[in-house]
Design a protein around this motif. Structure first.
Motif, PDB file in Angstrom:
ATOM      1  N   PRO A 100     -27.137  14.521  22.177  1.00 46.75           N
ATOM      2  CA  PRO A 100     -25.791  13.940  22.166  1.00 46.75           C
ATOM      3  C   PRO A 100     -25.314  13.644  20.746  1.00 46.75           C
ATOM      4  O   PRO A 100     -26.053  13.091  19.929  1.00 46.75           O
ATOM      5  N   MET A 101     -24.070  14.032  20.466  1.00 50.83           N
ATOM      6  CA  MET A 101     -23.471  13.745  19.166  1.00 50.83           C
ATOM      7  C   MET A 101     -22.012  13.369  19.385  1.00 50.83           C
ATOM      8  O   MET A 101     -21.527  13.359  20.521  1.00 50.83           O
ATOM      9  N   ALA A 102     -21.309  13.086  18.295  1.00 52.96           N
ATOM     10  CA  ALA A 102     -19.913  12.641  18.416  1.00 52.96           C
ATOM     11  C   ALA A 102     -19.004  13.737  18.961  1.00 52.96           C
ATOM     12  O   ALA A 102     -17.985  13.458  19.576  1.00 52.96           O
ATOM     13  N   GLY A 103     -19.372  14.995  18.750  1.00 55.45           N
ATOM     14  CA  GLY A 103     -18.544  16.097  19.224  1.00 55.45           C
ATOM     15  C   GLY A 103     -18.792  17.346  18.402  1.00 55.45           C
ATOM     16  O   GLY A 103     -19.635  17.353  17.485  1.00 55.45           O
ATOM     17  N   PRO A 104     -18.093  18.437  18.691  1.00 58.87           N
ATOM     18  CA  PRO A 104     -18.337  19.712  17.996  1.00 58.87           C
ATOM     19  C   PRO A 104     -18.079  19.666  16.498  1.00 58.87           C
ATOM     20  O   PRO A 104     -18.710  20.410  15.744  1.00 58.87           O
ATOM     21  N   ASN A 105     -17.156  18.821  16.050  1.00 58.88           N
ATOM     22  CA  ASN A 105     -16.955  18.711  14.607  1.00 58.88           C
ATOM     23  C   ASN A 105     -18.212  18.191  13.918  1.00 58.88           C
ATOM     24  O   ASN A 105     -18.465  18.497  12.758  1.00 58.88           O
ATOM     25  N   ALA A 106     -19.001  17.419  14.671  1.00 58.51           N
ATOM     26  CA  ALA A 106     -20.244  16.889  14.112  1.00 58.51           C
ATOM     27  C   ALA A 106     -21.385  17.890  14.227  1.00 58.51           C
ATOM     28  O   ALA A 106     -22.190  18.039  13.303  1.00 58.51           O
ATOM     29  N   PHE A 107     -21.462  18.611  15.361  1.00 60.62           N
ATOM     30  CA  PHE A 107     -22.643  19.463  15.537  1.00 60.62           C
ATOM     31  C   PHE A 107     -22.451  20.933  15.173  1.00 60.62           C
ATOM     32  O   PHE A 107     -23.428  21.663  15.006  1.00 60.62           O
ATOM     33  N   MET A 108     -21.205  21.400  15.008  1.00 64.24           N
ATOM     34  CA  MET A 108     -21.005  22.816  14.694  1.00 64.24           C
ATOM     35  C   MET A 108     -21.696  23.229  13.395  1.00 64.24           C
ATOM     36  O   MET A 108     -22.352  24.285  13.345  1.00 64.24           O
ATOM     37  N   PRO A 109     -21.600  22.434  12.309  1.00 61.20           N
ATOM     38  CA  PRO A 109     -22.308  22.812  11.077  1.00 61.20           C
ATOM     39  C   PRO A 109     -23.829  22.879  11.262  1.00 61.20           C
ATOM     40  O   PRO A 109     -24.488  23.725  10.651  1.00 61.20           O
ATOM     41  N   LEU A 110     -24.374  22.010  12.092  1.00 59.29           N
ATOM     42  CA  LEU A 110     -25.820  22.037  12.352  1.00 59.29           C
ATOM     43  C   LEU A 110     -26.187  23.296  13.130  1.00 59.29           C
ATOM     44  O   LEU A 110     -27.233  23.912  12.888  1.00 59.29           O
ATOM     45  N   LEU A 111     -25.331  23.682  14.070  1.00 61.85           N
ATOM     46  CA  LEU A 111     -25.552  24.908  14.836  1.00 61.85           C
ATOM     47  C   LEU A 111     -25.488  26.115  13.904  1.00 61.85           C
ATOM     48  O   LEU A 111     -26.309  27.034  13.990  1.00 61.85           O
ATOM     49  N   ASN A 112     -24.545  26.097  13.008  1.00 56.79           N
ATOM     50  CA  ASN A 112     -24.364  27.198  12.059  1.00 56.79           C
ATOM     51  C   ASN A 112     -25.598  27.388  11.175  1.00 56.79           C
ATOM     52  O   ASN A 112     -25.964  28.512  10.818  1.00 56.79           O
ATOM     53  N   LYS A 113     -26.265  26.257  10.840  1.00 56.80           N
ATOM     54  CA  LYS A 113     -27.459  26.304   9.990  1.00 56.80           C
ATOM     55  C   LYS A 113     -28.741  26.551  10.772  1.00 56.80           C
ATOM     56  O   LYS A 113     -29.810  26.713  10.176  1.00 56.80           O
ATOM     57  N   GLY A 114     -28.642  26.547  12.100  1.00 54.55           N
ATOM     58  CA  GLY A 114     -29.836  26.763  12.907  1.00 54.55           C
ATOM     59  C   GLY A 114     -30.644  25.510  13.145  1.00 54.55           C
ATOM     60  O   GLY A 114     -31.809  25.581  13.552  1.00 54.55           O
ATOM     61  N   GLU A 115     -30.054  24.341  12.908  1.00 56.54           N
ATOM     62  CA  GLU A 115     -30.784  23.088  13.094  1.00 56.54           C
ATOM     63  C   GLU A 115     -30.784  22.634  14.550  1.00 56.54           C
ATOM     64  O   GLU A 115     -31.541  21.750  14.929  1.00 56.54           O
ATOM     65  N   VAL A 116     -29.916  23.191  15.367  1.00 54.16           N
ATOM     66  CA  VAL A 116     -29.955  23.046  16.825  1.00 54.16           C
ATOM     67  C   VAL A 116     -29.844  24.452  17.405  1.00 54.16           C
ATOM     68  O   VAL A 116     -29.334  25.366  16.750  1.00 54.16           O
ATOM     69  N   SER A 117     -30.334  24.640  18.622  1.00 54.08           N
ATOM     70  CA  SER A 117     -30.405  25.988  19.197  1.00 54.08           C
ATOM     71  C   SER A 117     -29.089  26.448  19.810  1.00 54.08           C
ATOM     72  O   SER A 117     -28.702  27.615  19.682  1.00 54.08           O
TER      73      SER A 117
END
Length: 367
Positions: free
Chosen positions: A86-103
């Protein structure tokens, strides 16, 4: 006498041999059982020998519930153990997804398009994200107020306290900013109450700090919880009453689509979530994304699992009822498809020249 002693010694010797044999058998049986247990444990470990994370919105939102349903389905039907983050929303997790830090990540299709291209509130393009499936529809109320509020329509919010910001989820800001414009208002016409995410906006109403906030999905746990405590009421989207949807002014949708592409009206019936009367809310599609680190094999298995078993999720959350095979693939996706997903869609015979052209055009943007 000597004969009795000899007989006794023979009996004793036979007893000792038998006892030793039993001990050896028990020991061997114990080893066999231990090996069986070890094999069982190894199989159990092998069943979930891969780990994957699904980045999602805050606990209490419909997105979070949908992500949990997807994670369970993947864990039940593949060798991948999927969990939600769980995170605040896609603005928070999209960069992590882009870097491969979440699947993986779950977001609205417009959000995926913005995130990939680096538009709206995304500072940089997230060129590494890949689409797995186009999901079903998410439904959202525009504004919500307390049940006994004097605010009956969005235009009545002039001078009122309105939750503002939603740093982790700009989709909320896009929807309610569009709603204000339709009503002839801007953010300068209201008193802004800064909040970090969508659940905090609802809490601001409950705490008496705000008169209105983004309404989330009407069945989202957080709004249902707050409704039970203080009573909530959704304002009709675009000021259009449910009975007027068929004849609603086209300019209202045109304004809303400037802020949220593909958004459309939805007639939501009383009794759904916190709704005490029929209401007009908004709907738009959502999608499941993958990071660059998700292998082609795992992506293929995940898409195949959703395609073959999605009906198992339908009872988890109302939004998941629209996760059906006819919606999983679109010819013009918001971001490039993952190679593993493409392999599966080709096997199903849905991949076309149109989708190949769209894929290549999107990939060209990543160079």
């Amino acid at each position: 006498m000597k004969l009795k002693i000899i007989v006794a010694l023979v009996v004793f010797a036979i007893f000792m041999v038998a006892l030793t044999g039993c001990g050896s058998t028990a020991k061997n049986q114990g080893k066999a059982e231990q090996k069986t247990e070890q094999k069982t444990d190894q199989k159990a470990e092998q069943k979930n020998d891969k780990l994957a994370t699904i980045a999602t919105h805050a606990v209490g939102t419909g997105y979070n519930a949908v992500s949990s349903g997807i994670a369970k389905l993947i864990s039940d039907h593949t060798t991948i153990k999927a969990t939600t983050v769980p995170m605040a929303g896609p603005n928070a997790f999209m960069p992590l997804l882009n870097k491969g830090e979440v699947s993986m990540g779950l977001a609205a299709v417009p959000d995926i398009a913005w995130g990939f291209a680096g538009k709206i509130s995304y500072k940089e393009p997230n060129k590494n994200i890949r689409l797995l499936v186009n999901g079903g529809y998410t439904t959202m109320a525009g504004f919500v107020v307390k049940k006994d509020s004097h605010v009956k329509r969005v235009g009545d919010l002039k001078g009122k306290r309105v939750a503002y910001g939603y740093g982790g989820n700009q989709m909320a800001m896009q929807i309610i900013t569009g709603e204000l414009k339709v009503a002839g208002l801007t953010w300068d016409d209201v008193t802004k109450v800064p909040v970090t995410d969508v659940t905090k906006g609802i809490e601001a109403i409950a705490e008496g700090r705000a008169d209105a906030a983004f309404g989330l999905g009407v069945t989202s746990p957080k709004v249902v919880e707050v409704d039970a405590a203080i009573g909530l009421r959704a304002l009709n989207g675009g000021g259009v009453k449910p009975a007027e949807i068929g004849s609603a002014p086209q300019e209202v949708l045109e304004i809303m689509r400037e802020y949220v592409p593909q958004i459309d009206y939805l007639y939501e019936k009383a009794g759904t979530g916190y709704l005490k009367e029929d209401a007009t809310v908004w709907k738009f599609p959502m999608g499941l994304m993958a990071s660059p680190n998700l292998s082609d094999e795992d992506a293929y298995e995940i898409v195949k699992t959703l395609w073959n078993n999605a009906q198992e999720m339908h009872s988890v959350h109302p939004w998941l009822k629209s996760w059906t095979n006819d919606r999983f693939f679109v010819e013009n996706p918001p971001a490039p498809y993952h190679p593993g997903a493409i392999k599966f869609f080709k096997e199903q015979g849905v991949w076309s020249e149109v989708s190949e052209k769209a894929q290549q055009e999107l990939l060209a943007q990543t160079k």
